[in-house]
Write a protein that holds these residues in place. Structure first.
Motif, PDB file in Angstrom:
ATOM      1  N   ALA A  59       0.851  -1.191   0.000  1.00 42.17           N
ATOM      2  CA  ALA A  59       0.000   0.000   0.000  1.00 42.17           C
ATOM      3  C   ALA A  59       0.884   1.237   0.000  1.00 42.17           C
ATOM      4  O   ALA A  59       1.967   1.239   0.576  1.00 42.17           O
ATOM      5  CB  ALA A  59      -0.905  -0.009   1.226  1.00 42.17           C
ATOM      6  N   GLY A  60       0.420   2.261  -0.653  1.00 48.26           N
ATOM      7  CA  GLY A  60       1.147   3.520  -0.665  1.00 48.26           C
ATOM      8  C   GLY A  60       1.455   3.969  -2.072  1.00 48.26           C
ATOM      9  O   GLY A  60       0.869   3.491  -3.043  1.00 48.26           O
ATOM     10  N   ARG A  61       2.432   4.895  -2.165  1.00 46.56           N
ATOM     11  CA  ARG A  61       2.780   5.446  -3.474  1.00 46.56           C
ATOM     12  C   ARG A  61       4.199   5.970  -3.456  1.00 46.56           C
ATOM     13  O   ARG A  61       4.765   6.248  -2.393  1.00 46.56           O
ATOM     14  CB  ARG A  61       1.826   6.571  -3.859  1.00 46.56           C
ATOM     15  CG  ARG A  61       2.017   7.820  -2.997  1.00 46.56           C
ATOM     16  CD  ARG A  61       1.087   8.960  -3.426  1.00 46.56           C
ATOM     17  NE  ARG A  61       1.375  10.167  -2.667  1.00 46.56           N
ATOM     18  CZ  ARG A  61       2.209  11.139  -3.050  1.00 46.56           C
ATOM     19  NH1 ARG A  61       2.854  11.034  -4.199  1.00 46.56           N
ATOM     20  NH2 ARG A  61       2.396  12.215  -2.306  1.00 46.56           N
ATOM     21  N   ASP A 111       0.337   4.094   3.130  1.00 47.21           N
ATOM     22  CA  ASP A 111      -0.985   4.669   2.864  1.00 47.21           C
ATOM     23  C   ASP A 111      -1.354   5.792   3.822  1.00 47.21           C
ATOM     24  O   ASP A 111      -2.324   6.501   3.602  1.00 47.21           O
ATOM     25  CB  ASP A 111      -2.068   3.586   2.812  1.00 47.21           C
ATOM     26  CG  ASP A 111      -2.079   2.688   4.037  1.00 47.21           C
ATOM     27  OD1 ASP A 111      -1.306   2.932   4.984  1.00 47.21           O
ATOM     28  OD2 ASP A 111      -2.868   1.733   4.042  1.00 47.21           O
ATOM     29  N   GLY A 112      -0.548   5.990   4.875  1.00 45.06           N
ATOM     30  CA  GLY A 112      -0.750   7.120   5.771  1.00 45.06           C
ATOM     31  C   GLY A 112       0.079   8.341   5.383  1.00 45.06           C
ATOM     32  O   GLY A 112       0.067   9.360   6.079  1.00 45.06           O
ATOM     33  N   GLY A 113       0.824   8.250   4.282  1.00 46.79           N
ATOM     34  CA  GLY A 113       1.627   9.369   3.817  1.00 46.79           C
ATOM     35  C   GLY A 113       2.994   9.476   4.469  1.00 46.79           C
ATOM     36  O   GLY A 113       3.709  10.448   4.266  1.00 46.79           O
TER      37      GLY A 113
END
Length: 196
Positions: A59-61, A111-113
């Motif tokens: 998850a995430g980017r 996913d929490g930045g």
């Protein structure tokens, strides 16, 4: 080379390069000087074939690091140098500033930045981009962040015009060698580093 270095009073800390050449240099240096030279690290150069996205993707980017990330980049670069056992005397602030000037660090954010991994990339030179370092803090490893950020940086290099995307791995680290091969990196040749 060994004779010239010795005759000119040079005092190298070690030798590094492709295995065959460096082993010949080390043999000549030992014969010429009698110095003790010990193998420090064996590495493998990889070139990207067909990029394969990690599966599963965490998850995430990915995002390019910016000036607000400078302190984090300095800290992680220091941690990386310590983790690989290199007594790196570089000014990591200078390293971070240089990379930030051209967008040379990619971060993976969960996913929490929150940034959870980084990868550095060289500028495009002669159609090549070199990826280094790849770093995930110890407490965040094993979740696929390093694979994801490496794939993102490799894709960005390809989009930016790189014909070759290169990276080195420590041959003693079977995990990283396997990960990079799963991403599509293929072995080119082996390198060795000796220290005096």
């Amino acid at each position: 080379m060994a004779a010239r270095l010795a005759d000119e009073g040079e005092n190298p800390h070690g030798f590094s390069g492709d295995r065959k050449s460096v082993e010949a240099l080390v043999t000549a240096w030992r014969q010429r000087t009698g110095d003790t030279v010990v193998e420090h690290r064996r590495e493998r150069l990889y070139n990207l074939g067909t990029l394969t996205a990690p599966a599963p993707m965490p998850a995430g980017r990915a995002r390019v690091a910016d000036r607000g990330d400078r302190d984090l980049l300095v800290r992680w670069a220091q941690e990386y140098a310590t983790a690989i056992g290199e007594p790196d005397r570089r000014d990591f602030g200078v390293w971070a500033d240089g990379r930030l000037a051209y967008g040379g660090v990619t971060l993976w954010e969960n996913d929490g930045g929150e940034p959870v991994a980084m990868v550095g990339s060289s500028r495009l030179v002669a159609g090549q981009v070199r990826i280094a370092p790849v770093y995930t803090p110890i407490h965040l490893r094993g979740r696929g962040y390093g694979s994801a950020v490496t794939a993102a940086a490799a894709q960005a290099a390809l989009v930016g015009g790189a014909a070759d995307v290169l990276l080195f791995t420590d041959l003693a680290n079977a995990t990283s060698n396997a990960i990079y091969q799963r991403l599509g990196f293929r072995p080119v040749t082996d390198f060795v580093t000796y220290r005096l």
